[in-house]
Design a protein around this motif. Structure first.
Motif, PDB file in Angstrom:
ATOM      1  N   VAL A 120       0.995  -1.111   0.247  1.00 19.60           N
ATOM      2  CA  VAL A 120      -0.247   0.064   0.143  1.00 19.60           C
ATOM      3  C   VAL A 120       0.865   1.299   0.017  1.00 19.60           C
ATOM      4  O   VAL A 120       0.505   2.262  -0.736  1.00 19.60           O
ATOM      5  CB  VAL A 120      -0.951   0.090   1.138  1.00 19.60           C
ATOM      6  CG1 VAL A 120      -1.693   1.478   1.345  1.00 19.60           C
ATOM      7  CG2 VAL A 120      -1.892  -1.152   1.108  1.00 19.60           C
ATOM      8  N   ALA A 121       1.956   1.209   0.985  1.00 18.66           N
ATOM      9  CA  ALA A 121       2.894   2.642   0.747  1.00 18.66           C
ATOM     10  C   ALA A 121       3.665   2.483  -0.493  1.00 18.66           C
ATOM     11  O   ALA A 121       3.630   3.930  -0.778  1.00 18.66           O
ATOM     12  CB  ALA A 121       3.880   2.355   1.912  1.00 18.66           C
ATOM     13  N   ALA A 122       3.916   1.423  -1.097  1.00 19.88           N
ATOM     14  CA  ALA A 122       4.509   1.488  -2.503  1.00 19.88           C
ATOM     15  C   ALA A 122       3.465   2.058  -3.271  1.00 19.88           C
ATOM     16  O   ALA A 122       3.955   3.133  -4.463  1.00 19.88           O
ATOM     17  CB  ALA A 122       4.964   0.310  -2.952  1.00 19.88           C
ATOM     18  N   PHE A 123       2.138   1.982  -3.464  1.00 18.80           N
ATOM     19  CA  PHE A 123       1.240   2.000  -4.496  1.00 18.80           C
ATOM     20  C   PHE A 123       1.096   3.824  -4.270  1.00 18.80           C
ATOM     21  O   PHE A 123       1.034   4.597  -5.225  1.00 18.80           O
ATOM     22  CB  PHE A 123      -0.027   1.606  -4.114  1.00 18.80           C
ATOM     23  CG  PHE A 123      -1.302   2.222  -4.798  1.00 18.80           C
ATOM     24  CD1 PHE A 123      -1.537   2.018  -6.127  1.00 18.80           C
ATOM     25  CD2 PHE A 123      -2.115   3.136  -3.875  1.00 18.80           C
ATOM     26  CE1 PHE A 123      -2.589   2.682  -6.840  1.00 18.80           C
ATOM     27  CE2 PHE A 123      -3.109   3.643  -4.869  1.00 18.80           C
ATOM     28  CZ  PHE A 123      -3.334   3.351  -6.081  1.00 18.80           C
ATOM     29  N   VAL A 124       1.101   4.198  -2.675  1.00 25.61           N
ATOM     30  CA  VAL A 124       0.631   5.823  -2.419  1.00 25.61           C
ATOM     31  C   VAL A 124       1.821   6.548  -2.909  1.00 25.61           C
ATOM     32  O   VAL A 124       1.585   7.700  -3.658  1.00 25.61           O
ATOM     33  CB  VAL A 124       0.475   5.481  -0.919  1.00 25.61           C
ATOM     34  CG1 VAL A 124       0.444   7.209  -0.492  1.00 25.61           C
ATOM     35  CG2 VAL A 124      -0.835   5.205  -0.509  1.00 25.61           C
ATOM     36  N   ASN A 125       3.104   6.073  -2.603  1.00 24.90           N
ATOM     37  CA  ASN A 125       4.185   6.800  -2.970  1.00 24.90           C
ATOM     38  C   ASN A 125       4.599   6.741  -4.422  1.00 24.90           C
ATOM     39  O   ASN A 125       4.904   8.184  -4.784  1.00 24.90           O
ATOM     40  CB  ASN A 125       5.509   6.084  -2.309  1.00 24.90           C
ATOM     41  CG  ASN A 125       5.587   6.204  -0.881  1.00 24.90           C
ATOM     42  OD1 ASN A 125       4.843   6.909  -0.267  1.00 24.90           O
ATOM     43  ND2 ASN A 125       6.246   5.314  -0.117  1.00 24.90           N
ATOM     44  N   ILE A 126       4.348   5.882  -5.242  1.00 26.47           N
ATOM     45  CA  ILE A 126       4.814   5.815  -6.470  1.00 26.47           C
ATOM     46  C   ILE A 126       3.356   6.886  -7.175  1.00 26.47           C
ATOM     47  O   ILE A 126       3.830   7.802  -8.150  1.00 26.47           O
ATOM     48  CB  ILE A 126       4.499   4.501  -7.396  1.00 26.47           C
ATOM     49  CG1 ILE A 126       5.722   3.598  -6.773  1.00 26.47           C
ATOM     50  CG2 ILE A 126       4.492   4.535  -8.553  1.00 26.47           C
ATOM     51  CD1 ILE A 126       5.547   2.121  -7.268  1.00 26.47           C
ATOM     52  N   SER A 168      -4.612   9.990  -9.108  1.00 26.20           N
ATOM     53  CA  SER A 168      -3.576  11.014  -8.580  1.00 26.20           C
ATOM     54  C   SER A 168      -3.832  11.605  -7.310  1.00 26.20           C
ATOM     55  O   SER A 168      -2.716  11.702  -6.687  1.00 26.20           O
ATOM     56  CB  SER A 168      -3.410  11.922  -9.898  1.00 26.20           C
ATOM     57  OG  SER A 168      -4.641  12.567  -9.606  1.00 26.20           O
ATOM     58  N   ALA A 169      -4.927  11.541  -7.005  1.00 23.97           N
ATOM     59  CA  ALA A 169      -5.556  12.507  -5.938  1.00 23.97           C
ATOM     60  C   ALA A 169      -5.804  11.641  -4.540  1.00 23.97           C
ATOM     61  O   ALA A 169      -5.312  12.027  -3.235  1.00 23.97           O
ATOM     62  CB  ALA A 169      -6.511  13.292  -5.890  1.00 23.97           C
ATOM     63  N   ALA A 170      -6.042  10.371  -4.710  1.00 29.13           N
ATOM     64  CA  ALA A 170      -6.334   9.632  -3.628  1.00 29.13           C
ATOM     65  C   ALA A 170      -4.910   9.136  -2.691  1.00 29.13           C
ATOM     66  O   ALA A 170      -5.302   8.880  -1.732  1.00 29.13           O
ATOM     67  CB  ALA A 170      -6.882   8.312  -4.100  1.00 29.13           C
ATOM     68  N   PRO A 171      -3.874   8.732  -3.467  1.00 35.29           N
ATOM     69  CA  PRO A 171      -2.607   8.558  -2.490  1.00 35.29           C
ATOM     70  C   PRO A 171      -2.283   9.874  -1.645  1.00 35.29           C
ATOM     71  O   PRO A 171      -1.726   9.745  -0.510  1.00 35.29           O
ATOM     72  CB  PRO A 171      -1.712   8.304  -3.656  1.00 35.29           C
ATOM     73  CG  PRO A 171      -2.515   7.458  -4.877  1.00 35.29           C
ATOM     74  CD  PRO A 171      -3.788   8.515  -4.786  1.00 35.29           C
ATOM     75  N   PHE A 172      -2.422  11.081  -2.560  1.00 32.72           N
ATOM     76  CA  PHE A 172      -1.981  12.431  -1.689  1.00 32.72           C
ATOM     77  C   PHE A 172      -2.761  12.362  -0.445  1.00 32.72           C
ATOM     78  O   PHE A 172      -2.478  12.646   0.574  1.00 32.72           O
ATOM     79  CB  PHE A 172      -2.210  13.449  -2.667  1.00 32.72           C
ATOM     80  CG  PHE A 172      -2.021  14.653  -2.051  1.00 32.72           C
ATOM     81  CD1 PHE A 172      -0.559  15.064  -1.747  1.00 32.72           C
ATOM     82  CD2 PHE A 172      -2.883  15.519  -1.826  1.00 32.72           C
ATOM     83  CE1 PHE A 172      -0.680  16.445  -1.071  1.00 32.72           C
ATOM     84  CE2 PHE A 172      -3.010  16.877  -0.930  1.00 32.72           C
ATOM     85  CZ  PHE A 172      -1.661  17.171  -0.822  1.00 32.72           C
TER      86      PHE A 172
END
Length: 209
Positions: free
Chosen positions: A48-54, A91-95
């Motif tokens: 999950v962290a990788a998805f968010v950061n990428i 683009s916005a959901a991870p942020f």
């Protein structure tokens, strides 16, 4: 101009709704899996962290291009307001997820420990402690995210997604009509002011400190 304004507002509102749901879920997973001793939970946290950061790191205009095949598959088209939604959301959901995680970490840990001591289940802690205690920060975060999304819709419009960005680019820039470009810019700024006002008003109403 009216149609373009409506398309911009529509893209922003729909994106905000989906981003809020996904962002809270992703942020909750990041918060709950952080520091776990279980290998499986650590792997989940890493994924999950990788998805968010990428996806938080990829510039939006590049992300639109990368997601064109996915957009075509999901939406059936790569032009129009609907076609902009996948890129806007991804683009916005991870942020927003990172803002949610930070909001959860800022909660006094003693409050969570007190709830656990009284026998509250994990879902009760989430619904009755984490979300209510962090609500002002969550609303403030979605306000910031919404304003970013408005800017993203303008960029998406430049490649055929409709809205004020498309109007400013086609009827303004390419037609050398500065009046159209200026008017589209003014309307976008007004939309930002409205979302900022609504966000600040909501935070004041729910913040009991």
């Amino acid at each position: 101009m009216g149609q373009a304004t409506w398309e911009t507002v529509w893209m922003t509102v729909v994106s905000i709704i989906v981003v809020t749901i996904l962002g809270i879920l992703l942020g909750l997973v990041l918060f709950e899996t952080n520091g776990s001793s279980s290998i499986l939970i650590k792997i989940l946290n890493w994924i999950v962290a990788a998805f968010v950061n990428i996806f938080r790191s990829i510039p939006f205009i590049i992300l639109i291009v990368l997601l064109l095949p996915t957009t075509q598959l999901i939406m059936g088209t790569i032009i129009g307001p609907q076609a902009a939604l996948p890129s806007l959301i991804i683009s916005a959901a991870p942020f927003y997820a990172r803002l949610v995680e930070i909001a959860f970490h800022e909660i006094d840990h003693g409050v969570i420990e007190a709830a656990e001591a009284m026998g509250a289940t994990k879902w009760q802690i989430i619904l009755k402690v984490l979300l209510p205690e962090s609500m002002p920060a969550l609303v403030s975060g979605i306000t910031v995210t919404a304003i970013s999304l408005i800017g993203y819709t303008a960029m998406a419009g430049a490649i055929g997604a409709g809205g004020l960005g498309n109007l400013a680019y086609l009827d303004g820039f390419q037609a050398s009509n500065n009046a159209v470009t200026l008017m589209a810019t003014v309307i976008i700024v007004l939309i930002v002011f409205v979302f900022q006002y609504l966000g600040d008003f909501a935070v004041k109403r729910i913040d009991k400190r």
